[in-house]
Motif scaffolding. Structure first.
Motif, PDB file in Angstrom:
ATOM      1  N   ASP A 103       0.822  -1.202   0.000  1.00  0.00           N
ATOM      2  CA  ASP A 103       0.000   0.000   0.000  1.00  0.00           C
ATOM      3  C   ASP A 103       0.857   1.254   0.000  1.00  0.00           C
ATOM      4  O   ASP A 103       0.508   2.260  -0.648  1.00  0.00           O
ATOM      5  CB  ASP A 103      -0.921  -0.001   1.223  1.00  0.00           C
ATOM      6  CG  ASP A 103      -1.920  -1.145   1.207  1.00  0.00           C
ATOM      7  OD1 ASP A 103      -2.116  -1.733   0.122  1.00  0.00           O
ATOM      8  OD2 ASP A 103      -2.484  -1.463   2.271  1.00  0.00           O
ATOM      9  N   ASN A 159       2.078   1.745  -3.620  1.00  0.00           N
ATOM     10  CA  ASN A 159       1.007   2.063  -4.573  1.00  0.00           C
ATOM     11  C   ASN A 159       0.302   3.381  -4.270  1.00  0.00           C
ATOM     12  O   ASN A 159      -0.304   3.971  -5.157  1.00  0.00           O
ATOM     13  CB  ASN A 159      -0.011   0.927  -4.606  1.00  0.00           C
ATOM     14  CG  ASN A 159       0.559  -0.323  -5.238  1.00  0.00           C
ATOM     15  OD1 ASN A 159       1.559  -0.272  -5.968  1.00  0.00           O
ATOM     16  ND2 ASN A 159      -0.040  -1.466  -4.961  1.00  0.00           N
ATOM     17  N   ASP A 160       0.388   3.846  -3.031  1.00  0.00           N
ATOM     18  CA  ASP A 160      -0.255   5.105  -2.666  1.00  0.00           C
ATOM     19  C   ASP A 160       0.662   6.307  -2.829  1.00  0.00           C
ATOM     20  O   ASP A 160       0.242   7.444  -2.598  1.00  0.00           O
ATOM     21  CB  ASP A 160      -0.739   5.055  -1.208  1.00  0.00           C
ATOM     22  CG  ASP A 160      -1.879   4.072  -1.020  1.00  0.00           C
ATOM     23  OD1 ASP A 160      -2.485   3.676  -2.039  1.00  0.00           O
ATOM     24  OD2 ASP A 160      -2.146   3.693   0.143  1.00  0.00           O
ATOM     25  N   GLU A 161       1.926   6.070  -3.189  1.00  0.00           N
ATOM     26  CA  GLU A 161       2.871   7.181  -3.282  1.00  0.00           C
ATOM     27  C   GLU A 161       2.495   8.121  -4.427  1.00  0.00           C
ATOM     28  O   GLU A 161       2.275   7.679  -5.560  1.00  0.00           O
ATOM     29  CB  GLU A 161       4.289   6.659  -3.504  1.00  0.00           C
ATOM     30  CG  GLU A 161       4.895   6.005  -2.268  1.00  0.00           C
ATOM     31  CD  GLU A 161       6.279   5.451  -2.535  1.00  0.00           C
ATOM     32  OE1 GLU A 161       6.757   5.581  -3.666  1.00  0.00           O
ATOM     33  OE2 GLU A 161       6.867   4.890  -1.596  1.00  0.00           O
ATOM     34  N   PRO A 162       2.470   9.427  -4.158  1.00  0.00           N
ATOM     35  CA  PRO A 162       2.131  10.408  -5.194  1.00  0.00           C
ATOM     36  C   PRO A 162       3.365  10.896  -5.948  1.00  0.00           C
ATOM     37  O   PRO A 162       3.500  12.091  -6.224  1.00  0.00           O
ATOM     38  CB  PRO A 162       1.514  11.541  -4.375  1.00  0.00           C
ATOM     39  CG  PRO A 162       2.269  11.500  -3.090  1.00  0.00           C
ATOM     40  CD  PRO A 162       2.580  10.039  -2.831  1.00  0.00           C
ATOM     41  N   GLU A 171       4.971  -0.235  -9.222  1.00  0.00           N
ATOM     42  CA  GLU A 171       3.741  -0.864  -8.756  1.00  0.00           C
ATOM     43  C   GLU A 171       4.116  -2.047  -7.873  1.00  0.00           C
ATOM     44  O   GLU A 171       5.043  -2.796  -8.176  1.00  0.00           O
ATOM     45  CB  GLU A 171       2.865  -1.333  -9.912  1.00  0.00           C
ATOM     46  CG  GLU A 171       1.549  -1.932  -9.443  1.00  0.00           C
ATOM     47  CD  GLU A 171       0.586  -2.227 -10.587  1.00  0.00           C
ATOM     48  OE1 GLU A 171      -0.346  -3.028 -10.370  1.00  0.00           O
ATOM     49  OE2 GLU A 171       0.776  -1.671 -11.682  1.00  0.00           O
TER      50      GLU A 171
END
Length: 438
Positions: free
Chosen positions: A364, A367-370, A376
């Motif tokens: 998570d 995958n949540d990194e902006p 991925e």
């Protein structure tokens, strides 16, 4: 009663902030060992004899010591570089850049390492020639002498334990971080303990726990800073967590306890992070990397980076210190494989955890990194596969493969091509160094 010691600021241990540490102002009645000119033979002998006696090493001769300017140091580092390694087109650099282990703008792994060595190092011990080099950065009293003591301790370590034997067979980044936790941690603790003794501090007057807390907090802040290469945070890791580890080991077992750590050093950064005498989990490293499941990519590079990189990557993505630390301490083994087809490079970081729940923290977090990196993460039971590529369509093709392929297609190898150390480290001391407030 300790000698008068007035600090203008709370001072840090080595490997800390990017800005130079605040200077200390000391009583003029300091013992000669803490105010002599470290460029002179008399001072070098005085400090060496005192440190060697403390470590039970008086029978060994003092190593040769030279002092060079900042410019000379930079020239020597640059003259030792292989220009072919500075292009940044090698698979290792491109893969580690894609994973976020080195900055996107970095020229190459070699250039990142060289820049760190040029700008951050105050002194170093060379095992091959058994000599010490001090870079003249105009150090204050006490700091200068403790800096010299730190490097003399490396020479003593070499005489007592043969450092090349201690590091023999350590062929991954994770393994190097574990061993350096002992080598550098001992040099930090022993040099500080020597200085505090000369300043007449009693054992109960030095708050080692507080010193360690400040040091490890700075290390964690550095790991979380996206402006610092993650491999640079790993370079300074042994000076905080290794320092705490060897303080406990030496205070618990004396000189025999210290020697025991050189005889059997930690095999991973995780063991150093957990601390001396912590209950160690069963490590579980993934096997050698498989053949590429997509296209004509060939395996070019393998390494193990370990728990510190799990922690740093998550912190840089915005995760809380608590959650990132929990995930890092739950890691049980990893493998980084970098593939190249002559045009594109793909990196796959496979990390095993103690439980699918803690594994999902890394999935998570990635995958949540902006951020702008093409990455991925895919969860498979208690493992996470972090795919990093240079193009979005390539990433999708690789990340879309079944994780079962990564077990079914294992390549049998007699000698995996482990990448060895990536972070900089070979018996040195950072210029961001001052004796901490005791």
């Amino acid at each position: 009663m300790a000698a008068t010691l007035v600090f203008v600021a709370a001072l840090a241990g080595c490997g800390g902030n990017d800005a130079p540490a605040a200077a200390g102002t000391f009583d003029p009645d300091l013992p000669e060992e803490l105010r002599c000119d470290i460029a002179t033979n008399a001072c070098q002998n005085l400090v060496y004899d005192s440190v060697a006696a403390m470590l039970g090493a008086s029978e060994f001769e003092r190593p040769s010591i030279r002092t060079i300017s900042v410019d000379q140091h930079a020239d020597e580092v640059r003259n030792g570089l292989d220009l072919d390694e500075l292009t940044g087109e090698d698979a290792e650099t491109r893969g580690l850049r894609a994973l976020g282990f080195i900055p996107p703008a970095s020229e190459s792994v070699a250039a990142t390492q060289a820049e760190y060595f040029i700008t951050q190092i105050a002194a170093y011990y060379s095992r091959g020639s058994r000599t010490i080099t001090v870079v003249d950065r105009d150090y204050d009293n006490v700091d200068a002498q403790v800096l010299l003591a730190h490097e003399l301790i490396h020479a003593i370590q070499d005489n007592q334990f043969e450092l090349n034997a201690v590091t023999s067979g350590v062929n991954t980044e994770d393994g190097v971080m574990g061993v350096r936790g002992v080598i550098e941690g001992d040099a930090v603790y022993s040099s500080f303990a020597w200085a505090y003794d000369k300043l007449e501090y009693g054992p109960d007057e030095v708050d080692w726990d507080e010193i360690h807390a400040r040091s490890t907090e700075r290390a964690r802040d550095r790991a979380a800073d996206p402006d610092v290469a993650l491999i640079d945070s790993a370079s300074s890791f042994p000076y905080s967590y290794g320092f705490a580890f060897m303080t406990k080991a030496t205070q618990a077992g004396g000189l025999p306890g210290r020697a025991a750590q050189f005889d059997s050093p930690p095999a991973t950064a995780l063991e150093v992070m957990l601390g001396f005498e912590a209950e160690l989990p069963m490590l579980d490293f993934p096997a050698a990397a498989p053949e590429a499941p997509v296209g004509d990519h060939a395996l070019e590079y393998e390494n193990r980076f370990g728990a510190w990189y799990v922690y740093g990557l998550l912190r840089r993505g915005g995760m809380s210190d608590y959650a990132a630390w929990l995930a890092a301490l739950s890691a049980r083994g990893d493998n980084v494989a970098i593939y190249d087809d002559g045009t594109e490079v793909v990196a796959v970081w496979r990390v095993r955890f103690d439980h699918p729940l803690t594994a999902s923290i890394l999935r998570d977090g990635v995958n949540d990194e902006p951020d702008e990196l093409t990455r991925e993460a895919v969860l498979a039971d208690n493992e996470v596969f972090v795919f990093a590529a240079e193009a979005e369509d390539t990433l999708l093709a690789w990340a879309g493969q079944s994780p079962s392929l990564w077990t079914a297609s294992i390549v049998s190898k007699d000698a995996p091509r482990w990448g060895g150390a990536v972070s900089v480290g070979n018996c040195w001391q950072s210029r961001q160094f001052s004796l901490p407030r005791p």
